[in-house]
Structures are given as structure tokens and as C-alpha cells.
Design a protein around this motif. Structure first.
Motif, PDB file in Angstrom:
ATOM      1  N   ASN A 117      37.950  31.730  50.705  1.00 36.56           N
ATOM      2  CA  ASN A 117      36.356  32.724  50.262  1.00 36.56           C
ATOM      3  C   ASN A 117      36.648  33.896  51.589  1.00 36.56           C
ATOM      4  OD1 ASN A 117      34.413  32.955  49.052  1.00 36.56           O
ATOM      5  ND2 ASN A 117      33.594  32.419  50.861  1.00 36.56           N
ATOM      6  N   SER A 122      34.616  37.221  49.683  1.00 34.94           N
ATOM      7  CA  SER A 122      33.770  37.127  48.596  1.00 34.94           C
ATOM      8  C   SER A 122      32.482  36.040  49.275  1.00 34.94           C
ATOM      9  CB  SER A 122      34.547  36.538  47.673  1.00 34.94           C
ATOM     10  OG  SER A 122      35.295  35.294  48.004  1.00 34.94           O
ATOM     11  N   ASP A 123      31.583  35.888  48.099  1.00 31.85           N
ATOM     12  CA  ASP A 123      30.185  35.511  48.442  1.00 31.85           C
ATOM     13  C   ASP A 123      31.433  33.824  48.202  1.00 31.85           C
ATOM     14  OD1 ASP A 123      28.176  34.867  49.078  1.00 31.85           O
ATOM     15  OD2 ASP A 123      27.292  34.888  46.912  1.00 31.85           O
ATOM     16  N   GLY A 179      24.614  38.719  41.645  1.00 32.17           N
ATOM     17  CA  GLY A 179      25.946  38.840  42.055  1.00 32.17           C
ATOM     18  C   GLY A 179      26.843  38.898  40.501  1.00 32.17           C
ATOM     19  N   LYS A 199      31.328  34.929  42.460  1.00 30.53           N
ATOM     20  CA  LYS A 199      30.929  35.630  42.869  1.00 30.53           C
ATOM     21  C   LYS A 199      31.323  36.794  44.281  1.00 30.53           C
ATOM     22  CE  LYS A 199      25.882  34.781  43.354  1.00 30.53           C
ATOM     23  NZ  LYS A 199      24.388  33.847  43.785  1.00 30.53           N
ATOM     24  N   ARG A 201      28.625  39.364  45.408  1.00 32.80           N
ATOM     25  CA  ARG A 201      26.999  39.982  45.830  1.00 32.80           C
ATOM     26  C   ARG A 201      27.264  41.867  46.005  1.00 32.80           C
ATOM     27  NH1 ARG A 201      23.109  36.347  48.261  1.00 32.80           N
ATOM     28  NH2 ARG A 201      22.547  38.546  49.430  1.00 32.80           N
TER      29      ARG A 201
END
Length: 739
Positions: A117, A122-123, A179, A199, A201
Motif C-alpha cells: 500500500n 493507495s489509501d 473513497g 480503497k 481517495r
């Protein structure tokens, strides 16, 4: 007022002289009234012209802004589509789903997801079992950890369980932050054993919108605003939502646990003066009545609709300014008529006042153009390939898309000065000229097409959009270029154009063959008459009858000219020519098609021809010869359909009907043939599909391509009572604006 004068020596005493003052006053009053009417018309026309011009400019700006924003929105939404799928392939994820109770495996999976991640940017990245329970997450060590949270009510979870890729935008159940969620199934020997989701954003897209002057927002397939520059509009509905969808949204908790449908504080409707080439609407706020021009850009691959707006007050301001200028000009005209003796002095004063007013208008227009150019520069930089240069032309940044486009690594390009290694050797002069122009401060705001040379030697066609690069202190430090690869588009356009030209030529040659018999029939009559008149002239010459001899020679000449006219029309129609658009009278085109071939062919087959004209002239913008070809082709098809078909009770008849319908001109070709069976009607316009043993199956396909290239439509359906109807629909050039 006494209009009489005292008598003189040549006038009898007491006799009044003729009065000329009253007719002069009447003529002056009529002239002033006519001037006032003309002035009023000029003021109204100037205001409407200025308003329409400003409205057209606003629509062009909105269309370009919508395309740029949609491209950026689609780029952010699809940036991490690969991440769930690639993560699901890792053996550690499968091991976690097979042994969820192993703390050692959980810790290893949490660490792996956290590292992936952080690297991807990414979130959140997390893994769920078949019940929707999160077993591991990239935020496992935070207070808002997804671990042990259940997301089985989310649609993206069920899409992944079904073996598909899931995409879902909503408010997070754990963090409460919205998101975009993208999911993929985890498979073990072909069986789905869990789900990986990421997820993303969307704030990198939405945050810059808050700095814009006018609202920008995105709605989902149900018309719910879920992203935009106005926080008060979020999660509100732009149209009624069915009760079943409301229950589904509340069950999914897509927009929060307490979400209930509430309408947005505005209405969206089509404008009364909207034109076909302006696919937008008017957005009116409730309460204050503020209005915006709204352009909607559909994103079908995401199921979203992007709406960009512009304040419509600029249109009203343009109209008012035009009224002011037109009123001033009209006032000068009236005053000049009333005070003719002061014409030079008054015109000089008013000319100076008008120049000052025009200067103020130009200054304000220049300020508006400067502000628009700044905003356009930001929008133009949000494209696929990115390249930044300093003021000397040295490359300081390139992204991965730009490297892939030219085949060079970033470290090979950064620090390079012109000429760059990807410049095409055949276009060096053009590249140097473009580079010097941009570095001199004259960037191309509408983009510049360039041909580049890939490292492997292949050609790459691109569009460059360049704008100023500004630092945090507002200083100009270089130039930012957005680069779009249009190689495939260029090649597809060239191939399509060549293919259409060849197909049209083939169809015209086929039609010439079908014309042969009719041409022979048409020429038989004048040729036979020539023989008869020549024999009569020979006999009359032998008898010395000069009067009848001259009549026979004149008739013989007329028949020769008729035969030459028939051959000339056929040659002009068959000769290949470049497409030429011009205003055309549709009734004249239909009549020319009848005279050229259809009426003679129908006469030869013994079929009646009937034309139903429209009530008014039908003006269209089209290629006259190609449109005649379409009408002739459809007419010949109708005659052929009626050749072997038993006549209906009312008999065989070829009917051509002209009409106007909702801003379009219609030409309907009706026959009493066998009609269109369902299996054939669905494939009628496919290339190389034909029901004739001697046909190529290209005629109707080419006809549809010709009509669509003129902005129209070609359709076919069965006729009530038997037979078929082929309908040509083209936009009217003299049609009023659609409401």
C-alpha cells in the motif's frame, strides 16, 4: 398658423398660396418614425447576436473543460485497478485465507499489505474471507484498523465473490471517509476463497475543484451527487430515486448509515434557445435564482456523469453591452437626422466617446481572457504524458507514460536540452520552431500535433498541450506539457477514409451497370426520332420545300441535344469527385434523381411514380451528387423489390414523400414490394449482406455511411398495408432552434 402670404402683382388679392409646410412635416415625421423603428431593430438584433456569440464561446470552454476533467477523473478512478488483482496472486494472501487462525500468517500478511500500500500510494489495502470479515489490512496498526471489520453488505464484496472485478464509491464504514473501492477475487485451484480490496481517495481530483469559481460535480447512475466542489450538495439526489434503490443504498450504507434521499437545491433543464450542437442545459439554484450553463460529460465505463458549469451572467452582460453600443449608434443616427446642421461636430464628439467605451470593453475582455488562459493552462496539463522543462528548455521531469511513449528511461531524458532524442529526424525544423516558440512565451493553447521517433525506430503521433509552470510564489519557472498518443487514431482515420472512398467507388460502378438498360431505353427515343427527322429532311430537300425542311432540321437538332443531355447527366453523376458540401434544395435533388434514372426505369417496368412535396422548401447542407446517388439507389431497390412481387389491391407504385419533422428534412421512399422479414431487417445495413444473387451487399451500407457523414440518419421499416419504407433524415439548415 397662417399659411397664406400677402398678394403681389401677379396674384389676385385675397387668393391663398399653396401650402408646402404640412406635407414636409409629414414626410419628416415619417422619416423619423422609420429611423426609430430601424434603431430599435438594430438594438435588439445586436443584443441577441452578442448574447449568442458569448453563449457559443462559453459552451466551447465548457466542452473542453469537461473533456479534460473527465480524462483526469477517469485516470484517478482506474489508476489502482491492477492492485487488487496482483495482490490476490501472492501466496501469502492464499495462505492467510486457508489458515486465518495463524497469528504468524496474519502478521506476515499485515506487513505485506502495508508495504504494498505504501509503495503503490493507495489509501487502504485489505483481505476479506468469504463472510466479508477482514483478516488483514494495510492499516492494521492504526485506531481505525479494518481488521475484524465486516463488509459483507458492500456490493464490491459480492461482485468479487462472483468472480468479477468490483468497483464501488461510498463512505467508509470504519473511517467515515469516502473513497473508491476496487475489489478482485482470490482463487485457489479455480475456486474463490476470499476477496482483496483497495480503497482510493478521490480528494486529489475534488480538492482543486473547490478553488474554481463555478460548481463542478459528479453523479452516479441514480443521479446522486457524490463528488464535487460544493460540500452542501454531496449525497443529495438530482432526480427521484425508486424506493427499492433507496432500501438497497441504506442496506449497503453507501453514503453513510443515516442517509436518506434529499433533493439538490437546484433544477437542471434544457434551455429554450438550445441548439443541436450545444448538448448542455441550464442549472438554476433555488432561492437566489442564480443560473449556470451546465455541460454533462458521461463516463459510461464508470457509470458516472461529470457536470461542469459556467456562470450565465456573462451572456447577459454581453447582451447589455451590445445594447448599450447599439443604442449609442442608433442615437447618433437619429440625432444626426434631427440636427443635420451640427452633424460634423456631433459625430466627432460621439466618435471619441465610442472609442473610449470600446477601449474599456477591450480592457475588460483582455482581463477575462487572461483569467481564462490561466485556468485553461491548469486544465491542459492534466493529460496522459507529462513533461516539465525549465526556462532554458532543459527537461526536469517526465512521467512513466511519457517514457513509454518514446522508449527512453527517465534518467536518460532528465537534464536533456534540445534537440531531444525522441525528435523525429524528418521534422527537426518543425521541432526547433515549436520549441523556440514555446520558450519565447508563445505556447499553443489549442495543442500542437507532433510526430516523434520511438527508440525502436517507429513513428509516434502525439498532441502536445503546453502551459506555464508556476512555483508556489507565483513565479514563472518553466513549461509543463501534456502529451496524448494519437497514433492509433490517426491510422484508423486514414484507413477508414480510404475504405469509405473505395466502397463508394465500387457502389457507383455497380449502379452504372444497372443504369445501362435504362440509358439505352432513354436514348432509343431520341435516336429513333433522329432517323425519322433525317429521312423527312432528305425527302423535303428533294422536293425543295424549305419551310418544312427547316422545321425538320430544328426538330432533329433538338433530339440530338436531348440525347447529349442524357449522356452528359449520366457522365457527371458517375464521375468520381471529392466530397463538396453546399446548401441544397431537397426537392430539387429528388426531382433530379427522378429525371436522371428513376422515372425512366419505372416507366420501363410499368410502375407509377408519385411525389408528395413538402409544404415549404427544405434546405439541407450536403453533397449534392452523393445525396442524388443515395436517392437513386433507394429508388432502384424499391423498383427491383416490386418486379417479382404480386401487386397489392391498390397496385404497384413508387412513392417519394418529402416532409419536415422537428428541425429535420425527411425523404421517404415507399414501395409495395414484399417488405422486410425480421431476420433480414436486422442485418439490412451490414456490409456484404445481400438477398440478391448478383449483389455485393455494399449499396445500403454505403448509403447509410454517406447520410451519416452529412449528420443524418438512414432507417428502414415495413409499410402499413405491405411493402417497405426507407427514410432519409437530415438536419434542416433553415430550421429554428429546438426548444
Amino acid at each position: 398658423m397662417d399659411l397664406r402670404a400677402a398678394p403681389d402683382d401677379s396674384t389676385e388679392a385675397g387668393a391663398p398660396r399653396p401650402s408646402h409646410g404640412l406635407p414636409r412635416l409629414r414626410r419628416g415625421a415619417g422619416f423619423i418614425a422609420a429611423l426609430l423603428c430601424v434603431a430599435v431593430l438594430l438594438v435588439v438584433a445586436a443584443g441577441e447576436w452578442a448574447a449568442q456569440s458569448e453563449r457559443d464561446a462559453q459552451w466551447d470552454n465548457l466542452r473542453r473543460s469537461g473533456e479534460v476533467q473527465a480524462l483526469a477523473l477517469r485516470g484517478v478512478a482506474t489508476r489502482y485497478n491492477y492492485l487488487p488483482f496482483t495482490t490476490a496472486q501472492h501466496p501469502l494472501v492464499s495462505q492467510l485465507l486457508r489458515h486465518p487462525a495463524s497469528q504468524e500468517v496474519r502478521d506476515a500478511a499485515n506487513a505485506y499489505l502495508q508495504a504494498v500500500n505504501e509503495h503503490a500510494g493507495s489509501d487502504m489495502l485489505y483481505v476479506m474471507d468469504l463472510e466479508g470479515l477482514t483478516l488483514a489490512s494495510s492499516n492494521w496498526d492504526t485506531p481505525s484498523s479494518f481488521v475484524h471489520q465486516n463488509y459483507r453488505n458492500r456490493p464490491y464484496f459480492h461482485d468479487a465473490l462472483d468472480g468479477d472485478t468490483g468497483r464501488f464509491y461510498g463512505v467508509g464504514k470504519t473511517t467515515g471517509e469516502p473513497g473508491l473501492f476496487v475489489s478482485a477475487p482470490v482463487r485457489d485451484n479455480g475456486r474463490v476463497i476470499g476477496v482483496v480490496a483497495v480503497k482510493v481517495r478521490m480528494e486529489p481530483i475534488a480538492n482543486p475543484w473547490e478553488q474554481l469559481r463555478d460548481p463542478v460535480f459528479v453523479t452516479d447512475a441514480r443521479g446522486i451527487v457524490f463528488l464535487g466542489s460544493e460540500p452542501g450538495w454531496l449525497y443529495r439526489t438530482s432526480r427521484p430515486v425508486p424506493a427499492a434503490d433507496v432500501q438497497q443504498l441504506q442496506h449497503n450504507e453507501q453514503y453513510g448509515t443515516g442517509w436518506t434521499p434529499r433533493p439538490v437545491p437546484w433544477t437542471l433543464r434544457q434551455q429554450d434557445d438550445q441548439r443541436d450542437d450545444q448538448p448542455g442545459a441550464e442549472l438554476r439554484l433555488d432561492g437566489n435564482g442564480k443560473r449556470y450553463l451546465a455541460f454533462e460529460e458521461a463516463l459510461p465505463d464508470l457509470g458516472w456523469t461529470l457536470t461542469v458549469t459556467a456562470d450565465s451572467r456573462v451572456v447577459a452582460v454581453a447582451r447589455q453591452q451590445a445594447w448599450a453600443l447599439a443604442t449609442l449608434a442608433s442615437g447618433l443616427l437619429v440625432l444626426g437626422a434631427l440636427y443635420w446642421q451640427l452633424r460634423e461636430r456631433r459625430l466627432a464628439e460621439n466618435r471619441q466617446a465610442r472609442i473610449g467605451l470600446e477601449q474599456r470593453v477591450q480592457e475588460r475582455t483582455h482581463a477575462l481572457q487572461q483569467a481564462q488562459a490561466f485556468r485553461q493552462s491548469m486544465e491542459d496539463s492534466l493529460l496522459v504524458g507529462m513533461r516539465a522543462r525549465d526556462l532554458e528548455g532543459r527537461i526536469v521531469y517526465v512521467n512513466a507514460a511519457m517514457c513509454d511513449m518514446v522508449g527512453y528511461r527517465a534518467d536518460e531524458l532528465i537534464g536533456q536540452l534540445p534537440p531531444y532524442p525522441y525528435w523525429h529526424p524528418d521534422d527537426l525544423d518543425r521541432h526547433w520552431n515549436d520549441s523556440d516558440t514555446v520558450l519565447a512565451g508563445n505556447a499553443f493553447p489549442q495543442g500542437r500535433e507532433n510526430r516523434l521517433r520511438h527508440r525502436d525506430g517507429s513513428d509516434v503521433y502525439t498532441m502536445f498541450y503546453t502551459t506555464r509552470l508556476i512555483d508556489g510564489g507565483g513565479q514563472h519557472i518553466g513549461w509543463m506539457s501534456s502529451v496524448v498518443n494519437i497514433t492509433a487514431q490517426k491510422r484508423a482515420e486514414e484507413q477508414q477514409q480510404q475504405r469509405e472512398t473505395q466502397l463508394q467507388r465500387v457502389q457507383r460502378v455497380i449502379t452504372v451497370g444497372e443504369m445501362a438498360s435504362t440509358l439505352a431505353h432513354e436514348l432509343n427515343q431520341p435516336l429513333a426520332a433522329l432517323v425519322n427527322y433525317a429521312a423527312a429532311a432528305r425527302a423535303l430537300a428533294a422536293q425543295g420545300k424549305t419551310g418544312p425542311l427547316n422545321d425538320s432540321l430544328e426538330a432533329l437538332s433538338a433530339q440530338a441535344l436531348r440525347a447529349a443531355d442524357i449522356v452528359g447527366r449520366i457522365r457527371r453523376w458517375v464521375r468520381q469527385h471529392p466530397e463538396s458540401r453546399e446548401p441544397c434544395d431537397l426537392s430539387a435533388i429528388v426531382e433530379q434523381s427522378l429525371e436522371l434514372l428513376l422515372r425512366a426505369e419505372a416507366r420501363r417496368q410499368g410502375i407509377a411514380v408519385r411525389v408528395e412535396p413538402a409544404g415549404a422548401p427544405l434546405q439541407v447542407h450536403a453533397d449534392r451528387v452523393l445525396l442524388e446517388q443515395v436517392v437513386i439507389n433507394l429508388g432502384l431497390n424499391a423498383l427491383q423489390a416490386m418486379q417479382t412481387h404480386q401487386p397489392p389491391p391498390e397496385g404497384h407504385e413508387l412513392r417519394l414523400r418529402l416532409a419536415a419533422d422537428n428541425g429535420h428534412a425527411l425523404v421517404q421512399v415507399l414501395d409495395r414490394g414484399p417488405g422486410l422479414p425480421p431476420g433480414i431487417a436486422e442485418r439490412l445495413f451490414e456490409p456484404f449482406f445481400t438477398t440478391r444473387s448478383d449483389g455485393l451487399g455494399l449499396g445500403l451500407n454505403i448509403c447509410r455511411s454517406i447520410i451519416e457523414s452529412m449528420g443524418g440518419q438512414l432507417q428502414a421499416h415495413n409499410r402499413e398495408g405491405g411493402g417497405a419504407v426507407f427514410e432519409i433524415r437530415l438536419p434542416l439548415t433553415n430550421a429554428p432552434d429546438n426548444p
